[in-house]
Design a protein around this motif. Structure first.
Motif, mmCIF file in Angstrom:
data_model
loop_
_atom_site.group_PDB
_atom_site.id
_atom_site.type_symbol
_atom_site.label_atom_id
_atom_site.label_comp_id
_atom_site.label_asym_id
_atom_site.label_seq_id
_atom_site.Cartn_x
_atom_site.Cartn_y
_atom_site.Cartn_z
ATOM 1 N N VAL A 1 25.546 44.131 35.978
ATOM 2 C CA VAL A 1 25.320 42.686 35.956
ATOM 3 C C VAL A 1 25.094 42.184 34.535
ATOM 4 C CG1 VAL A 1 22.831 42.919 36.363
ATOM 5 C CG2 VAL A 1 23.993 40.811 36.992
ATOM 6 N N VAL A 2 24.484 43.001 33.679
ATOM 7 C CA VAL A 2 24.248 42.581 32.297
ATOM 8 C C VAL A 2 25.570 42.395 31.572
ATOM 9 C CG1 VAL A 2 23.158 43.219 30.105
ATOM 10 C CG2 VAL A 2 22.002 43.715 32.273
ATOM 11 N N ARG A 3 26.515 43.283 31.810
ATOM 12 C CA ARG A 3 27.817 43.181 31.155
ATOM 13 C C ARG A 3 28.616 41.998 31.693
ATOM 14 N NH1 ARG A 3 27.341 47.181 27.490
ATOM 15 N NH2 ARG A 3 26.210 48.967 28.280
ATOM 16 N N VAL A 4 28.458 41.720 32.977
ATOM 17 C CA VAL A 4 29.139 40.551 33.550
ATOM 18 C C VAL A 4 28.582 39.270 32.929
ATOM 19 C CG1 VAL A 4 29.522 39.241 35.679
ATOM 20 C CG2 VAL A 4 29.703 41.730 35.695
ATOM 21 N N LEU A 5 27.266 39.205 32.784
ATOM 22 C CA LEU A 5 26.661 38.043 32.136
ATOM 23 C C LEU A 5 27.102 37.923 30.682
ATOM 24 C CD1 LEU A 5 23.059 38.357 33.625
ATOM 25 C CD2 LEU A 5 24.729 36.574 34.144
ATOM 26 N N ALA A 6 27.251 39.059 30.001
ATOM 27 C CA ALA A 6 27.737 39.026 28.620
ATOM 28 C C ALA A 6 29.153 38.479 28.557
ATOM 29 C CB ALA A 6 27.678 40.431 28.013
ATOM 30 N N ALA A 7 29.976 38.811 29.556
ATOM 31 C CA ALA A 7 31.333 38.254 29.597
ATOM 32 C C ALA A 7 31.290 36.734 29.757
ATOM 33 C CB ALA A 7 32.119 38.884 30.748
ATOM 34 N N ARG B 1 21.782 33.343 41.838
ATOM 35 C CA ARG B 1 23.218 33.590 41.947
ATOM 36 C C ARG B 1 23.972 32.287 42.111
ATOM 37 N NH1 ARG B 1 26.540 37.029 46.510
ATOM 38 N NH2 ARG B 1 26.146 35.156 47.732
ATOM 39 N N ARG B 2 23.460 31.394 42.946
ATOM 40 C CA ARG B 2 24.127 30.117 43.160
ATOM 41 C C ARG B 2 24.163 29.301 41.869
ATOM 42 N NH1 ARG B 2 21.708 26.491 47.798
ATOM 43 N NH2 ARG B 2 22.190 28.432 48.934
ATOM 44 N N THR B 3 23.064 29.325 41.116
ATOM 45 C CA THR B 3 23.033 28.578 39.851
ATOM 46 C C THR B 3 24.088 29.085 38.876
ATOM 47 O OG1 THR B 3 20.656 28.175 40.109
ATOM 48 C CG2 THR B 3 21.573 27.918 37.902
ATOM 49 N N LEU B 4 24.200 30.406 38.743
ATOM 50 C CA LEU B 4 25.173 30.968 37.815
ATOM 51 C C LEU B 4 26.607 30.673 38.249
ATOM 52 C CD1 LEU B 4 23.444 34.411 37.167
ATOM 53 C CD2 LEU B 4 23.628 32.515 35.561
ATOM 54 N N VAL B 5 26.874 30.805 39.550
ATOM 55 C CA VAL B 5 28.221 30.520 40.057
ATOM 56 C C VAL B 5 28.563 29.047 39.864
ATOM 57 C CG1 VAL B 5 29.646 30.433 42.132
ATOM 58 C CG2 VAL B 5 28.247 32.443 41.680
ATOM 59 N N LEU B 6 27.625 28.163 40.185
ATOM 60 C CA LEU B 6 27.875 26.733 40.003
ATOM 61 C C LEU B 6 28.083 26.390 38.527
ATOM 62 C CD1 LEU B 6 25.352 25.072 42.500
ATOM 63 C CD2 LEU B 6 27.851 25.069 42.631
ATOM 64 N N ALA B 7 27.303 27.025 37.640
ATOM 65 C CA ALA B 7 27.458 26.749 36.210
ATOM 66 C C ALA B 7 28.858 27.110 35.730
ATOM 67 C CB ALA B 7 26.405 27.520 35.413
ATOM 68 N N LEU B 8 29.353 28.284 36.150
ATOM 69 C CA LEU B 8 30.697 28.685 35.740
ATOM 70 C C LEU B 8 31.760 27.809 36.395
ATOM 71 C CD1 LEU B 8 30.400 32.574 35.700
ATOM 72 C CD2 LEU B 8 30.983 31.107 33.776
ATOM 73 N N ALA B 9 31.511 27.375 37.633
ATOM 74 C CA ALA B 9 32.474 26.499 38.299
ATOM 75 C C ALA B 9 32.571 25.151 37.591
ATOM 76 C CB ALA B 9 32.079 26.303 39.759
ATOM 77 N N LEU C 1 39.662 31.836 33.239
ATOM 78 C CA LEU C 1 38.766 32.973 33.038
ATOM 79 C C LEU C 1 37.363 32.692 33.557
ATOM 80 C CD1 LEU C 1 39.899 34.104 29.472
ATOM 81 C CD2 LEU C 1 40.297 35.297 31.634
ATOM 82 N N SER C 2 36.871 31.468 33.388
ATOM 83 C CA SER C 2 35.530 31.147 33.886
ATOM 84 C C SER C 2 35.512 31.101 35.414
ATOM 85 C CB SER C 2 35.038 29.829 33.301
ATOM 86 O OG SER C 2 35.971 28.793 33.513
ATOM 87 N N ALA C 3 36.617 30.696 36.051
ATOM 88 C CA ALA C 3 36.685 30.754 37.512
ATOM 89 C C ALA C 3 36.629 32.202 37.999
ATOM 90 C CB ALA C 3 37.964 30.075 38.006
ATOM 91 N N LEU C 4 37.327 33.088 37.307
ATOM 92 C CA LEU C 4 37.240 34.515 37.639
ATOM 93 C C LEU C 4 35.833 35.044 37.397
ATOM 94 C CD1 LEU C 4 40.613 35.780 36.095
ATOM 95 C CD2 LEU C 4 40.090 35.401 38.518
ATOM 96 N N GLY C 5 35.187 34.555 36.332
ATOM 97 C CA GLY C 5 33.813 34.962 36.066
ATOM 98 C C GLY C 5 32.862 34.548 37.164
ATOM 99 N N ALA C 6 33.075 33.367 37.742
ATOM 100 C CA ALA C 6 32.233 32.919 38.859
ATOM 101 C C ALA C 6 32.357 33.871 40.042
ATOM 102 C CB ALA C 6 32.621 31.497 39.265
ATOM 103 N N ALA C 7 33.576 34.339 40.307
ATOM 104 C CA ALA C 7 33.777 35.301 41.393
ATOM 105 C C ALA C 7 33.084 36.624 41.089
ATOM 106 C CB ALA C 7 35.273 35.518 41.616
ATOM 107 N N ALA C 8 33.138 37.060 39.827
ATOM 108 C CA ALA C 8 32.483 38.312 39.458
ATOM 109 C C ALA C 8 30.967 38.207 39.578
ATOM 110 C CB ALA C 8 32.873 38.697 38.033
ATOM 111 N N ILE C 9 30.405 37.063 39.182
ATOM 112 C CA ILE C 9 28.960 36.855 39.309
ATOM 113 C C ILE C 9 28.561 36.929 40.779
ATOM 114 C CG2 ILE C 9 27.151 35.089 39.137
ATOM 115 C CD1 ILE C 9 27.664 36.365 36.497
ATOM 116 N N GLY C 10 29.347 36.309 41.648
ATOM 117 C CA GLY C 10 29.063 36.366 43.078
ATOM 118 C C GLY C 10 29.100 37.767 43.632
ATOM 119 N N ARG C 11 29.844 38.645 42.957
ATOM 120 C CA ARG C 11 29.958 40.028 43.423
ATOM 121 C C ARG C 11 28.777 40.889 42.971
ATOM 122 N NH1 ARG C 11 29.464 44.615 43.976
ATOM 123 N NH2 ARG C 11 30.997 46.305 44.174
#
Length: 436
Positions: free
Chosen positions: A13-19, A77-85, A175-185
């Motif tokens: 999760v730390v690496r995903v957040l770094a991305a 999780r919802r906050t991070l996904v919404l932020a990237l969306a 890329l940020s839309a893909l990042g939102a999916a990764a955060i959800g995972r």
């Protein structure tokens, strides 16, 4: 949060957040390389197009703490996904628009989303690794921002030359839309934040050591970026480098920043204050030496590398200390650290610009050296407070080699109540009794 990772290894999760921070750092600075294309396509002057950079910085300064409070009771999780969306949609609207006003508004919206992502991401990253590796986790997250300057911004600028400025904006949206999916995972869905109190977050701001850490964050970034923003005229006008070679020379800055961020993450958990004091003093010294030695290309590039290496060593450490001093209310503090960095950047570059006009090419390094030297004041105050306040060993961590970040005294806030969410997140990080 159970990471399920081996000791010494950071969870995914730390690496995903770094991305995610890599994408947001690229967005903040890539516009600088696309100003002529933006200005021509949107029918404004280059100086007006530069407001797109200013708007993002102001959005980060104001928006980070505002969005941290606005999303405080949402699951992380919802906050991070919404932020990237929202970040992705902001780029879509900008790429589809031919209006400068709409693109400017989209930049503000993406800055707000960036502030929300960073303030929550810091808490999630430190919770995932525990207090002993919190500075290291922050170093990895900040490494995403640093990597954006080394890789993301040059690639975005090059792509903009080929496809027009809209190409990089579309790429960031996808890329940020893909990042939102990764955060959800990678982040558990069940972590709720209903127990978190806005009043408790605001109450944490009364702690003096918190403001000392934020002041150090503001000053060190102000000093480094004051010089960095005007390195191109220094390297061409004084060191004699051809303009086409300057981007390659600035790779030294990026390499130093990456190394410094990694070093701060590694060293800060054991000796945070000693590391930051030495690094800040070395940063100021490198900038002072840049004034007489910048006439030599080799010396100038070596000092630019050293400036970035030592300056960026301070960043993850002071951010981790600020979160630590906030106790049970770290979310607003992590947002304020972002505001502190951006305030330092805005103020440092403004003063350095004035110094360039009045003092010449060595004016910005002089300003940077003075600002970096001022960083020693809040750091020395923190070191003094760490000595005079009692530190009682925690029965859960009897080892004498316990992290200094863990052992730094942090006054508990009794009015916060049994905040189980944050107590789980910072399990093992005990505070010393309040001062009499």
């Amino acid at each position: 949060m159970d990471t399920g990772t081996a000791p010494g290894r950071l969870p995914a999760v730390v690496r995903v957040l770094a991305a995610g921070t890599f994408l947001m750092g690229t967005t903040e600075f890539v516009v600088a390389g696309l100003l002529p294309e933006l200005a021509g396509d949107l029918g404004v002057s280059v100086s007006q197009a530069g407001l797109l950079i200013t708007a993002f910085a102001l959005g980060m300064i104001v928006g980070s703490p505002t969005m941290a409070l606005a999303t405080l009771r949402l699951p992380r999780r919802r906050t991070l996904v919404l932020a990237l969306a929202v970040f992705s949609l902001g780029h879509v609207f900008a790429a589809l628009s031919g209006s400068f006003a709409i693109v400017l508004a989209a930049r503000v919206v993406t800055a707000l989303a960036t502030g929300a992502f960073w303030s929550v991401g810091v808490v999630v990253a430190t919770a995932a690794v525990g207090p002993r590796d919190s500075t290291r986790a922050l170093g990895v997250m900040m490494g995403g921002l640093t990597l954006a300057n080394v890789v993301g911004v040059p690639l975005g600028s090059f792509a903009g030359q080929v496809t027009g400025w809209r190409g990089p904006f579309w790429a960031l949206a996808v890329l940020s839309a893909l990042g939102a999916a990764a955060i959800g995972r990678f982040i558990p869905a069940g972590e709720q934040r209903a127990e978190v109190s806005v009043r408790a977050e605001l109450r944490a701001l009364r702690h003096g050591r918190l403001w000392l850490a934020l002041a150090a964050a503001m000053l060190i970034m102000g000093g480094v970026l004051a010089a960095y923003s005007y390195l191109t005229p220094l390297l061409t006008g004084r060191a004699g480098l051809p303009a086409g070679v300057v981007p390659l020379a600035l790779i030294a800055f990026g390499a130093g920043a990456l190394g410094g961020t990694a070093a701060g993450g590694r060293l800060g958990d054991r000796r945070p204050l000693a590391t930051t004091l030495i690094a800040a003093a070395a940063t100021s010294g490198a900038l002072f030496l840049l004034i007489p030695l910048s006439a030599s290309p080799i010396a100038a590039i070596a000092l630019i590398f050293l400036m970035a290496l030592t300056g960026f060593t301070v960043n993850p450490i002071v951010t981790a200390l600020a979160v630590r001093f906030a106790g049970d209310a770290p979310t607003l503090t992590s947002a304020l650290s972002t505001s502190a960095f951006n305030t330092g950047i805005a103020a440092g570059t403004a003063v350095a610009g004035t110094a360039l006009d009045s003092l010449g090419l060595t004016g910005p390094p002089l300003v940077g050296a003075v600002i970096a030297a001022l960083t020693l004041l809040p750091l020395a105050a923190l070191a003094h407070l760490g000595k005079v306040l009692p530190v009682h060993p925690s029965p859960e961590t009897p080892s004498p080699r316990k992290s200094l970040v863990e052992s730094l005294p942090c006054r508990p806030n009794p009015s916060n109540g049994p905040n189980r969410t944050h107590r789980r997140a910072f399990a093992g990080a005990r505070s010393s009794p309040p001062r009499p």
